[in-house]
Design a protein around this motif. Sequence first.
Motif, PDB file in Angstrom:
ATOM      1  N   GLY A 118       0.789  -1.219   0.000  1.00  0.00           N
ATOM      2  CA  GLY A 118       0.000   0.000   0.000  1.00  0.00           C
ATOM      3  C   GLY A 118       0.817   1.264   0.000  1.00  0.00           C
ATOM      4  O   GLY A 118       1.698   1.455  -0.841  1.00  0.00           O
ATOM      5  N   ALA A 119       0.559   2.145   0.977  1.00  0.00           N
ATOM      6  CA  ALA A 119       1.047   3.513   0.937  1.00  0.00           C
ATOM      7  C   ALA A 119       2.560   3.659   0.950  1.00  0.00           C
ATOM      8  O   ALA A 119       3.085   4.667   0.476  1.00  0.00           O
ATOM      9  CB  ALA A 119       0.444   4.311   2.099  1.00  0.00           C
ATOM     10  N   ASP A 120       3.279   2.688   1.473  1.00  0.00           N
ATOM     11  CA  ASP A 120       4.739   2.778   1.460  1.00  0.00           C
ATOM     12  C   ASP A 120       5.327   2.511   0.080  1.00  0.00           C
ATOM     13  O   ASP A 120       6.503   2.784  -0.157  1.00  0.00           O
ATOM     14  CB  ASP A 120       5.350   1.804   2.478  1.00  0.00           C
ATOM     15  CG  ASP A 120       5.262   2.331   3.902  1.00  0.00           C
ATOM     16  OD1 ASP A 120       5.183   3.561   4.069  1.00  0.00           O
ATOM     17  OD2 ASP A 120       5.255   1.521   4.837  1.00  0.00           O
ATOM     18  N   GLY A 121       4.536   1.937  -0.808  1.00  0.00           N
ATOM     19  CA  GLY A 121       4.948   1.832  -2.204  1.00  0.00           C
ATOM     20  C   GLY A 121       5.980   0.769  -2.498  1.00  0.00           C
ATOM     21  O   GLY A 121       6.142  -0.212  -1.764  1.00  0.00           O
ATOM     22  N   ALA A 122       6.716   1.004  -3.584  1.00  0.00           N
ATOM     23  CA  ALA A 122       7.616  -0.013  -4.133  1.00  0.00           C
ATOM     24  C   ALA A 122       8.771  -0.346  -3.199  1.00  0.00           C
ATOM     25  O   ALA A 122       9.251  -1.482  -3.182  1.00  0.00           O
ATOM     26  CB  ALA A 122       8.157   0.457  -5.481  1.00  0.00           C
ATOM     27  N   THR A 123       9.227   0.609  -2.420  1.00  0.00           N
ATOM     28  CA  THR A 123      10.394   0.368  -1.574  1.00  0.00           C
ATOM     29  C   THR A 123      10.127  -0.655  -0.483  1.00  0.00           C
ATOM     30  O   THR A 123      11.059  -1.263   0.042  1.00  0.00           O
ATOM     31  CB  THR A 123      10.864   1.672  -0.907  1.00  0.00           C
ATOM     32  OG1 THR A 123       9.774   2.215  -0.135  1.00  0.00           O
ATOM     33  CG2 THR A 123      11.320   2.686  -1.945  1.00  0.00           C
ATOM     34  N   HIS A 124       8.856  -0.825  -0.130  1.00  0.00           N
ATOM     35  CA  HIS A 124       8.504  -1.728   0.964  1.00  0.00           C
ATOM     36  C   HIS A 124       7.728  -2.958   0.486  1.00  0.00           C
ATOM     37  O   HIS A 124       7.254  -3.746   1.304  1.00  0.00           O
ATOM     38  CB  HIS A 124       7.688  -0.986   2.025  1.00  0.00           C
ATOM     39  CG  HIS A 124       8.522  -0.112   2.908  1.00  0.00           C
ATOM     40  ND1 HIS A 124       9.306   0.906   2.417  1.00  0.00           N
ATOM     41  CD2 HIS A 124       8.716  -0.110   4.255  1.00  0.00           C
ATOM     42  CE1 HIS A 124       9.935   1.506   3.428  1.00  0.00           C
ATOM     43  NE2 HIS A 124       9.600   0.907   4.546  1.00  0.00           N
ATOM     44  N   ALA A 125       7.598  -3.124  -0.809  1.00  0.00           N
ATOM     45  CA  ALA A 125       6.847  -4.263  -1.324  1.00  0.00           C
ATOM     46  C   ALA A 125       7.584  -5.566  -1.032  1.00  0.00           C
ATOM     47  O   ALA A 125       8.781  -5.683  -1.286  1.00  0.00           O
ATOM     48  CB  ALA A 125       6.635  -4.111  -2.832  1.00  0.00           C
ATOM     49  N   GLY A 126       6.867  -6.549  -0.513  1.00  0.00           N
ATOM     50  CA  GLY A 126       7.448  -7.862  -0.258  1.00  0.00           C
ATOM     51  C   GLY A 126       7.286  -8.747  -1.476  1.00  0.00           C
ATOM     52  O   GLY A 126       6.541  -9.735  -1.455  1.00  0.00           O
ATOM     53  N   ALA A 127       7.986  -8.414  -2.540  1.00  0.00           N
ATOM     54  CA  ALA A 127       7.761  -9.048  -3.840  1.00  0.00           C
ATOM     55  C   ALA A 127       8.737 -10.167  -4.169  1.00  0.00           C
ATOM     56  O   ALA A 127       8.469 -10.962  -5.063  1.00  0.00           O
ATOM     57  CB  ALA A 127       7.823  -7.979  -4.942  1.00  0.00           C
ATOM     58  N   TYR A 128       9.855 -10.261  -3.463  1.00  0.00           N
ATOM     59  CA  TYR A 128      10.962 -11.078  -3.966  1.00  0.00           C
ATOM     60  C   TYR A 128      11.344 -12.256  -3.077  1.00  0.00           C
ATOM     61  O   TYR A 128      12.163 -13.081  -3.473  1.00  0.00           O
ATOM     62  CB  TYR A 128      12.188 -10.170  -4.191  1.00  0.00           C
ATOM     63  CG  TYR A 128      11.813  -8.938  -4.966  1.00  0.00           C
ATOM     64  CD1 TYR A 128      11.445  -9.023  -6.297  1.00  0.00           C
ATOM     65  CD2 TYR A 128      11.763  -7.693  -4.345  1.00  0.00           C
ATOM     66  CE1 TYR A 128      11.049  -7.907  -7.002  1.00  0.00           C
ATOM     67  CE2 TYR A 128      11.363  -6.567  -5.036  1.00  0.00           C
ATOM     68  CZ  TYR A 128      11.002  -6.670  -6.378  1.00  0.00           C
ATOM     69  OH  TYR A 128      10.592  -5.565  -7.072  1.00  0.00           O
ATOM     70  N   ASP A 129      10.762 -12.334  -1.887  1.00  0.00           N
ATOM     71  CA  ASP A 129      11.253 -13.342  -0.939  1.00  0.00           C
ATOM     72  C   ASP A 129      10.934 -14.763  -1.372  1.00  0.00           C
ATOM     73  O   ASP A 129      11.693 -15.684  -1.065  1.00  0.00           O
ATOM     74  CB  ASP A 129      10.704 -13.066   0.467  1.00  0.00           C
ATOM     75  CG  ASP A 129       9.188 -13.094   0.514  1.00  0.00           C
ATOM     76  OD1 ASP A 129       8.614 -14.171   0.746  1.00  0.00           O
ATOM     77  OD2 ASP A 129       8.576 -12.040   0.310  1.00  0.00           O
ATOM     78  N   ILE A 130       9.829 -14.994  -2.090  1.00  0.00           N
ATOM     79  CA  ILE A 130       9.540 -16.363  -2.538  1.00  0.00           C
ATOM     80  C   ILE A 130      10.675 -16.852  -3.425  1.00  0.00           C
ATOM     81  O   ILE A 130      11.218 -17.946  -3.237  1.00  0.00           O
ATOM     82  CB  ILE A 130       8.214 -16.442  -3.315  1.00  0.00           C
ATOM     83  CG1 ILE A 130       7.051 -15.931  -2.472  1.00  0.00           C
ATOM     84  CG2 ILE A 130       7.948 -17.895  -3.746  1.00  0.00           C
ATOM     85  CD1 ILE A 130       5.745 -15.802  -3.244  1.00  0.00           C
ATOM     86  N   GLY A 131      11.067 -16.002  -4.380  1.00  0.00           N
ATOM     87  CA  GLY A 131      12.137 -16.375  -5.291  1.00  0.00           C
ATOM     88  C   GLY A 131      13.471 -16.563  -4.599  1.00  0.00           C
ATOM     89  O   GLY A 131      14.146 -17.572  -4.788  1.00  0.00           O
ATOM     90  N   PHE A 132      13.848 -15.580  -3.757  1.00  0.00           N
ATOM     91  CA  PHE A 132      15.207 -15.674  -3.202  1.00  0.00           C
ATOM     92  C   PHE A 132      15.316 -16.666  -2.040  1.00  0.00           C
ATOM     93  O   PHE A 132      16.418 -17.090  -1.704  1.00  0.00           O
ATOM     94  CB  PHE A 132      15.806 -14.307  -2.874  1.00  0.00           C
ATOM     95  CG  PHE A 132      15.232 -13.526  -1.711  1.00  0.00           C
ATOM     96  CD1 PHE A 132      15.289 -13.985  -0.419  1.00  0.00           C
ATOM     97  CD2 PHE A 132      14.711 -12.244  -1.921  1.00  0.00           C
ATOM     98  CE1 PHE A 132      14.815 -13.236   0.657  1.00  0.00           C
ATOM     99  CE2 PHE A 132      14.237 -11.481  -0.864  1.00  0.00           C
ATOM    100  CZ  PHE A 132      14.282 -11.986   0.425  1.00  0.00           C
ATOM    101  N   MET A 133      14.193 -17.056  -1.455  1.00  0.00           N
ATOM    102  CA  MET A 133      14.255 -18.089  -0.417  1.00  0.00           C
ATOM    103  C   MET A 133      14.069 -19.496  -1.012  1.00  0.00           C
ATOM    104  O   MET A 133      14.781 -20.437  -0.643  1.00  0.00           O
ATOM    105  CB  MET A 133      13.192 -17.838   0.656  1.00  0.00           C
ATOM    106  CG  MET A 133      13.387 -16.549   1.441  1.00  0.00           C
ATOM    107  SD  MET A 133      14.907 -16.479   2.412  1.00  0.00           S
ATOM    108  CE  MET A 133      14.360 -17.222   3.949  1.00  0.00           C
ATOM    109  N   ALA A 134      13.134 -19.635  -1.954  1.00  0.00           N
ATOM    110  CA  ALA A 134      12.814 -20.966  -2.473  1.00  0.00           C
ATOM    111  C   ALA A 134      13.896 -21.522  -3.394  1.00  0.00           C
ATOM    112  O   ALA A 134      13.876 -22.712  -3.707  1.00  0.00           O
ATOM    113  CB  ALA A 134      11.470 -20.937  -3.207  1.00  0.00           C
ATOM    114  N   ASN A 135      14.837 -20.691  -3.824  1.00  0.00           N
ATOM    115  CA  ASN A 135      15.907 -21.238  -4.673  1.00  0.00           C
ATOM    116  C   ASN A 135      17.083 -21.784  -3.865  1.00  0.00           C
ATOM    117  O   ASN A 135      18.074 -22.224  -4.446  1.00  0.00           O
ATOM    118  CB  ASN A 135      16.394 -20.199  -5.696  1.00  0.00           C
ATOM    119  CG  ASN A 135      17.099 -19.009  -5.058  1.00  0.00           C
ATOM    120  OD1 ASN A 135      17.391 -19.011  -3.869  1.00  0.00           O
ATOM    121  ND2 ASN A 135      17.354 -17.988  -5.856  1.00  0.00           N
TER     122      ASN A 135
END
Length: 643
Positions: A431-448
């Motif tokens: 939401g309001a914190d925008g792109a800098t705080h989006a939790g978008a990448y942890d699935i990729g960087f943890m599951a690999n």
Amino acid sequence: MADDRPQTPTLDRVQSPADLKRLSDAELCRVADELRAETVSAVSETGGHLGAGLGVVELTVALHAVFDTPRDRLIWDVSHQCYPHKILTGRRDRIRTLRQKDGLSGFTKRSESAYDPFGAAHSSTSISAALGFAVARDLGGAAEPALGDAIAVIGDGAMSAGMAYEAMNNAGHLKRRLFVILNDNEMSIAPPVGAMSSYLSSLYAGAPFQELKAAAKGAVSLLPEPFQEGARRAKEMLKGMAVGGTFFESLGFSYLGPIDGHDLEQLLPVLRTVKDRATGPMLIHVVTQKGKGYAPAETARDKGHGVSKFDVVTGAQRKAPSNAPSYTKVFAQALLEEAAEDDKICAVTAAMPDGTGLNLFAERYPSRCFDVGIAEQHGVTFAAGLAAGGMKPFCAIYSTFLQRGYDQVVHDVALQRLPVRFAIDRAGLVGADGATHAGAYDIGFMANLPGMVVMAAADEAELKHMVATAVAHDEGPIAFRFPRGEGVGVEMPERGEVLQIGKGRLVREGKGVAILSFGARLKEVLEAADNLGAQGIAPTVADARFAKPLDRDLILALAAEHDVLVTIEEGAVGGFGSHVAQLLADEGVFDTGLKFRSMVLPDTFIDQASPSDMYAVAKLNAADIQAKILTVLNVDNLADRRA
């Protein structure tokens, strides 16, 4: 609403920082008072970070009045204190769009203004960036506008991160002209911890202040009352320690301070003097009070760090009531229940005890809860040491901040198969914190990572089960992710049950189409399935629960029994859907004619908006899921299907 706004006759004369230079020092004091009132008024309408900005009002006025911005690059660390800066730099007419869709960012942003030379929202980057600007200046970098001075404003909380000292060490070695303003308010988001906090307290435990000769009127006055107790504690702890800027000077910085950051009669002459005379790197230690000048923020536990819309007179926040608990609270309470029965459970947070819910754990089990400060790298490896020593550490870090400790996740945890439990809060779009705080990448960087177990909670009950599962898992590292905000209102179990590792669950049986959801989009998936049902399509719905290891049996069965398989996740490409696709390819399933689609976050940074608006941009709402399936089936409408 406009009639309730403060009267700001002096501030009204300021359209840009150049206008400040035409004002007397007395008028600058009035600008500061009016700027504080305007900041409170604006944030009362938008919500946002209030206390940090109020603490630097005078400092903001002084810096823009003395330095020549934007030629001189002013870099705010974290930058949640930048609202007064935005008001003074030509954005006052948009300040009531803060953190809204298509509005001003809540942080500094290069694309927004020339007065924002470096974007920020994570901490401890400012000194590195400022040094880069200083060296670029000396090497003849930018031509228009030519580079001037570089000024980094960094809080004492951000100074707990190792990156700040890496930068200072390099700056002291290079000896370039550079200004670092240490904004010491004894509080980042939570009260700062560690030896550096104690050291800073020791600097102002001794009175009178250090004095810049003939420069700062009143520089020998004592600290205000809010700071005296911390100074007294530090003085008792550090008896016999030499007081002064010795530590900073040993890194190659000239040190000046501490000075009162709310007294323009001190700030203005000090800044004017150092601007005229400094030759190398200089650190100016400024003492401020977070939330200064607005009583509800001054008295709040977090000093008004992050607030919803509020009533200016009372400070009461206008939060919409919810019938469901927040995911963070569910995690915290579930961990408390488990810790009551297992004294090996301990918790680690990186300067976010309230945000991660671990403040509750700290109150109940203070000897087993550790706030390491803004030091995610250390926090992860510290948790690895705890695990190697026989404890069951839960490392609770927001998804966006866990990025900062990724090498440690790989090298210190996964490679050694240590049973660190990662509680990944704020997964997905926030939401309001925008792109800098989006939790978008942890699935990729943890599951690999080999041996890493990766779970995602579909709802608050599933989160409780995953806490119990993490407690029971001692064979290696395990992570579970959950979103910001309230749950979906499901019935909660009395205790969490231990899930079988790598096994999902069938939620609804159908035919033709299977939707495999990973994480908190399950509610949207079920809504899409209901809407499709009205069109004569009855999808099977499953909750994967695990991205690593995958439930091979479930996935292969769904692929064999359906014509279409669609995966849904709140993560970037390369995550759950990619792992499913790899499995299907390895098993030759695509040769059978299965239509497979993976719905993920788009390959772009999504600006601030409400979460629902952000998911609409990402095309991960129920209507988007429904449209995707109709497209795969080549069905335009129900009439076509019946024909």
